[in-house]
Motif scaffolding. Structure first.
Motif, PDB file in Angstrom:
ATOM      1  N   VAL A  92      -7.959   0.390  24.297  1.00 23.56           N
ATOM      2  CA  VAL A  92      -6.695   0.659  23.601  1.00 23.56           C
ATOM      3  C   VAL A  92      -6.222  -0.584  22.857  1.00 23.56           C
ATOM      4  O   VAL A  92      -5.746  -0.504  21.715  1.00 23.56           O
ATOM      5  N   PHE A  93      -6.372  -1.757  23.474  1.00 22.68           N
ATOM      6  CA  PHE A  93      -5.951  -2.998  22.824  1.00 22.68           C
ATOM      7  C   PHE A  93      -6.726  -3.229  21.525  1.00 22.68           C
ATOM      8  O   PHE A  93      -6.136  -3.522  20.478  1.00 22.68           O
ATOM      9  N   TRP A  94      -8.053  -3.104  21.578  1.00 24.11           N
ATOM     10  CA  TRP A  94      -8.848  -3.335  20.379  1.00 24.11           C
ATOM     11  C   TRP A  94      -8.588  -2.266  19.324  1.00 24.11           C
ATOM     12  O   TRP A  94      -8.609  -2.545  18.120  1.00 24.11           O
ATOM     13  N   LEU A  95      -8.317  -1.034  19.775  1.00 23.39           N
ATOM     14  CA  LEU A  95      -7.992   0.030  18.825  1.00 23.39           C
ATOM     15  C   LEU A  95      -6.691  -0.280  18.097  1.00 23.39           C
ATOM     16  O   LEU A  95      -6.599  -0.153  16.866  1.00 23.39           O
ATOM     17  N   MET A  96      -5.671  -0.702  18.843  1.00 26.64           N
ATOM     18  CA  MET A  96      -4.396  -1.041  18.226  1.00 26.64           C
ATOM     19  C   MET A  96      -4.525  -2.269  17.321  1.00 26.64           C
ATOM     20  O   MET A  96      -3.893  -2.337  16.261  1.00 26.64           O
ATOM     21  N   LEU A  97      -5.342  -3.226  17.723  1.00 27.20           N
ATOM     22  CA  LEU A  97      -5.545  -4.417  16.898  1.00 27.20           C
ATOM     23  C   LEU A  97      -6.215  -4.053  15.572  1.00 27.20           C
ATOM     24  O   LEU A  97      -5.832  -4.543  14.500  1.00 27.20           O
ATOM     25  N   GLY A  98      -7.222  -3.181  15.634  1.00 25.94           N
ATOM     26  CA  GLY A  98      -7.870  -2.729  14.407  1.00 25.94           C
ATOM     27  C   GLY A  98      -6.924  -1.957  13.503  1.00 25.94           C
ATOM     28  O   GLY A  98      -6.927  -2.136  12.280  1.00 25.94           O
ATOM     29  N   ASN A  99      -6.086  -1.099  14.108  1.00 26.66           N
ATOM     30  CA  ASN A  99      -5.105  -0.353  13.315  1.00 26.66           C
ATOM     31  C   ASN A  99      -4.108  -1.293  12.654  1.00 26.66           C
ATOM     32  O   ASN A  99      -3.728  -1.099  11.483  1.00 26.66           O
ATOM     33  N   ALA A 100      -3.660  -2.310  13.412  1.00 28.56           N
ATOM     34  CA  ALA A 100      -2.712  -3.269  12.841  1.00 28.56           C
ATOM     35  C   ALA A 100      -3.321  -3.985  11.642  1.00 28.56           C
ATOM     36  O   ALA A 100      -2.652  -4.193  10.621  1.00 28.56           O
ATOM     37  N   ALA A 101      -4.595  -4.348  11.742  1.00 25.66           N
ATOM     38  CA  ALA A 101      -5.257  -5.016  10.622  1.00 25.66           C
ATOM     39  C   ALA A 101      -5.375  -4.085   9.419  1.00 25.66           C
ATOM     40  O   ALA A 101      -5.159  -4.501   8.261  1.00 25.66           O
ATOM     41  N   MET A 102      -5.704  -2.812   9.657  1.00 22.11           N
ATOM     42  CA  MET A 102      -5.842  -1.866   8.544  1.00 22.11           C
ATOM     43  C   MET A 102      -4.504  -1.593   7.871  1.00 22.11           C
ATOM     44  O   MET A 102      -4.407  -1.524   6.643  1.00 22.11           O
ATOM     45  N   PHE A 103      -3.433  -1.459   8.676  1.00 22.24           N
ATOM     46  CA  PHE A 103      -2.127  -1.237   8.081  1.00 22.24           C
ATOM     47  C   PHE A 103      -1.649  -2.477   7.330  1.00 22.24           C
ATOM     48  O   PHE A 103      -0.964  -2.369   6.308  1.00 22.24           O
ATOM     49  N   LYS A 104      -1.995  -3.649   7.847  1.00 27.07           N
ATOM     50  CA  LYS A 104      -1.605  -4.870   7.153  1.00 27.07           C
ATOM     51  C   LYS A 104      -2.279  -4.963   5.792  1.00 27.07           C
ATOM     52  O   LYS A 104      -1.665  -5.410   4.800  1.00 27.07           O
ATOM     53  N   MET A 105      -3.502  -4.533   5.699  1.00 28.11           N
ATOM     54  CA  MET A 105      -4.228  -4.581   4.432  1.00 28.11           C
ATOM     55  C   MET A 105      -3.735  -3.519   3.448  1.00 28.11           C
ATOM     56  O   MET A 105      -3.877  -3.679   2.234  1.00 28.11           O
ATOM     57  N   SER A 106      -3.173  -2.424   3.962  1.00 24.57           N
ATOM     58  CA  SER A 106      -2.751  -1.330   3.077  1.00 24.57           C
ATOM     59  C   SER A 106      -1.265  -1.345   2.781  1.00 24.57           C
ATOM     60  O   SER A 106      -0.774  -0.465   2.094  1.00 24.57           O
ATOM     61  N   ASN A 107      -0.519  -2.331   3.307  1.00 22.16           N
ATOM     62  CA  ASN A 107       0.897  -2.461   3.007  1.00 22.16           C
ATOM     63  C   ASN A 107       1.111  -3.715   2.170  1.00 22.16           C
ATOM     64  O   ASN A 107       0.583  -4.777   2.485  1.00 22.16           O
ATOM     65  N   PHE A 108       1.918  -3.563   1.119  1.00 26.96           N
ATOM     66  CA  PHE A 108       2.148  -4.660   0.190  1.00 26.96           C
ATOM     67  C   PHE A 108       3.650  -4.926   0.105  1.00 26.96           C
ATOM     68  O   PHE A 108       4.448  -3.996   0.053  1.00 26.96           O
ATOM     69  N   ARG A 109       4.006  -6.178   0.080  1.00 32.42           N
ATOM     70  CA  ARG A 109       5.388  -6.601  -0.089  1.00 32.42           C
ATOM     71  C   ARG A 109       5.510  -7.301  -1.437  1.00 32.42           C
ATOM     72  O   ARG A 109       4.727  -8.196  -1.745  1.00 32.42           O
ATOM     73  N   PHE A 110       6.477  -6.855  -2.213  1.00 33.78           N
ATOM     74  CA  PHE A 110       6.680  -7.495  -3.521  1.00 33.78           C
ATOM     75  C   PHE A 110       8.141  -7.430  -3.886  1.00 33.78           C
ATOM     76  O   PHE A 110       8.920  -6.702  -3.313  1.00 33.78           O
TER      77      PHE A 110
END
Length: 321
Positions: free
Chosen positions: A303-321
Motif C-alpha cells: 500500500v505504501f509503494w502504491l500510494m507513493l507511485g500515485n503521488a508521483a503520477m499526480f505530481k507530474m500531471s498537476n501544474f501550478r502557474f
C-alpha cells in the motif's frame, strides 16, 4: 361536413385544456413562492431571521472561525485550512465525527485480523489525517466555485462603477445578486466596511478567508486605486478577462493531463478490485496467512509503494502557474 362528430370530444378537449392550465398555474404559483422563499446565499438567509446586520456579520465570522469560539487545537495552518474550506460546523463537533470514523475504521481492521498494535498505529494516523483530507477536499471544491464566480463578480462591480456607485456599494451589489460562496464573502467585506473597517483591510481579510490564488490581483488593483487613483473600471475589465483566460488555460491543462490521472486511478483500482474478487470468489485463499505478521508487513509495504507511485503520477500531471 360534421357528420359523425360528437360534442363529447369538445368536452374532452375542454377538460384536457383546463387540466393543463390548472397544472401550469399551480406550477407557476409554487415556483414563485419557492423563489421568494429561497435566499440566494447564506448571508441573506441569516438576514431573514430578523436580526441586525451587525449580528449577521458576527455570526458569519464565528462560523468561519475568524473570531470567537476558537478551539485549543486550532493551530495557525489548521485554522486557516478550516476557514478557507467554508465549513460552518463547530470545530469540536467536526473533530469528534472524524475521530469516531477513525476509531471505527481501526476497530474494523482489528476485527478483520490486524494485530492490535497495528490497529493503534492506524488509529493514530487516521485521527489527524481524516479532518485535514476532508477540509482540503472542501477547500478545493470551494475554490473551484469561487474561481468560476469571480469574473462575473468583477463584471458586476464594473457595471456598478460605470453607474456611478462607489466601490463598497458595488461590492454590496455582488452580495445581493450572487450565490455562495462569493455572495456571502463579498457581503462580509461590505459589512466590515460599513462598520468602520478600511476597504483594503477588508479585502485582505477576504483573501485570508478564501485563499483563492486569483484574489490578490483584485486586492492589489483596488489597493493601488485607493492609494494613487486611476481608472478602476478599466483595470477590473482587464482583470476579469485575464482571470477568464487563466481559467480556460487551467481547464485545458487539466484535460491534457487526464491520461496521467486516469493511469493512477486504474493502477490503484486494479489491485483493490482483484483482492476483493479473490475474497468473494475464494474466501479461503488467504485464510492460512491472515494470522502471520509478515502478511501485514507485506500488505502495508504494498500500500505504501502504491500510494507513493500515485503521488508521483499526480505530481507530474498537476501544474501550478
Amino acid at each position: 361536413m360534421f357528420d359523425g362528430f360528437s360534442p363529447v370530444y369538445v368536452v374532452y378537449a375542454a377538460a384536457a385544456l383546463t387540466g393543463i392550465m390548472i397544472a401550469e398555474g399551480c406550477y407557476l404559483l409554487y415556483a414563485g413562492r419557492s423563489d421568494k422563499r429561497k435566499a440566494i446565499n447564506r448571508r441573506m438567509k441569516l438576514q431573514e431571521n430578523k436580526i441586525s446586520q451587525e449580528q449577521v456579520l458576527i455570526q458569519l465570522r464565528k462560523e468561519r472561525g475568524v473570531e470567537g469560539g476558537s478551539f485549543v487545537l486550532s493551530v495557525d495552518r489548521f485554522r486557516a485550512l478550516r476557514m478557507q474550506s467554508g465549513m460552518i460546523m463547530p470545530l469540536p463537533k467536526f473533530l469528534t465525527i472524524t475521530s469516531g470514523i477513525a476509531f471505527a475504521l481501526a476497530l474494523l481492521a482489528v476485527w478483520k485480523g490486524l494485530p492490535l498494535l497495528f490497529g493503534l498505529v492506524l488509529l493514530l494516523v487516521l485521527v489527524p489525517v481524516l479532518p485535514v483530507m476532508a477540509m482540503r477536499t472542501l477547500r478545493k471544491r470551494r475554490h473551484k466555485r469561487f474561481g468560476m464566480q469571480l469574473p462575473e463578480a468583477l463584471e458586476l462591480i464594473t457595471r456598478g462603477l460605470k453607474a456611478g456607485h462607489p466601490v463598497p456599494v458595488a461590492i454590496a451589489m455582488v452580495a445581493r445578486e450572487m450565490g455562495d460562496p462569493i455572495g456571502t464573502e463579498f457581503g462580509v467585506v461590505a459589512d466590515e466596511v460599513t462598520y468602520g473597517s478600511d476597504l483594503v483591510l477588508a479585502l485582505n481579510n477576504l483573501f485570508d478567508r478564501v485563499g483563492h490564488e486569483d484574489l490578490p490581483l483584485f486586492v492589489t488593483a483596488v489597493s493601488i486605486q485607493n492609494s494613487s487613483g486611476g481608472n478602476l473600471r478599466e483595470i477590473l475589465d482587464g482583470l476579469s478577462s485575464t482571470i477568464r483566460e487563466r481559467g480556460k488555460l487551467r481547464r485545458k491543462v487539466r484535460a491534457i493531463s487526464t491520461e496521467g490521472r486516469m493511469s493512477a486511478y486504474i493502477l490503484t483500482a486494479v489491485p483493490a478490485l482483484l483482492f476483493t474478487a479473490i475474497m468473494v470468489l475464494m474466501p479461503q485463499f488467504y485464510r492460512d496467512v491472515w494470522g502471520v505478521p509478515k502478511t501485514w508487513y507485506m500488505l502495508g509495504g504494498s500500500v505504501f509503494w502504491l500510494m507513493l507511485g500515485n503521488a508521483a503520477m499526480f505530481k507530474m500531471s498537476n501544474f501550478r502557474f
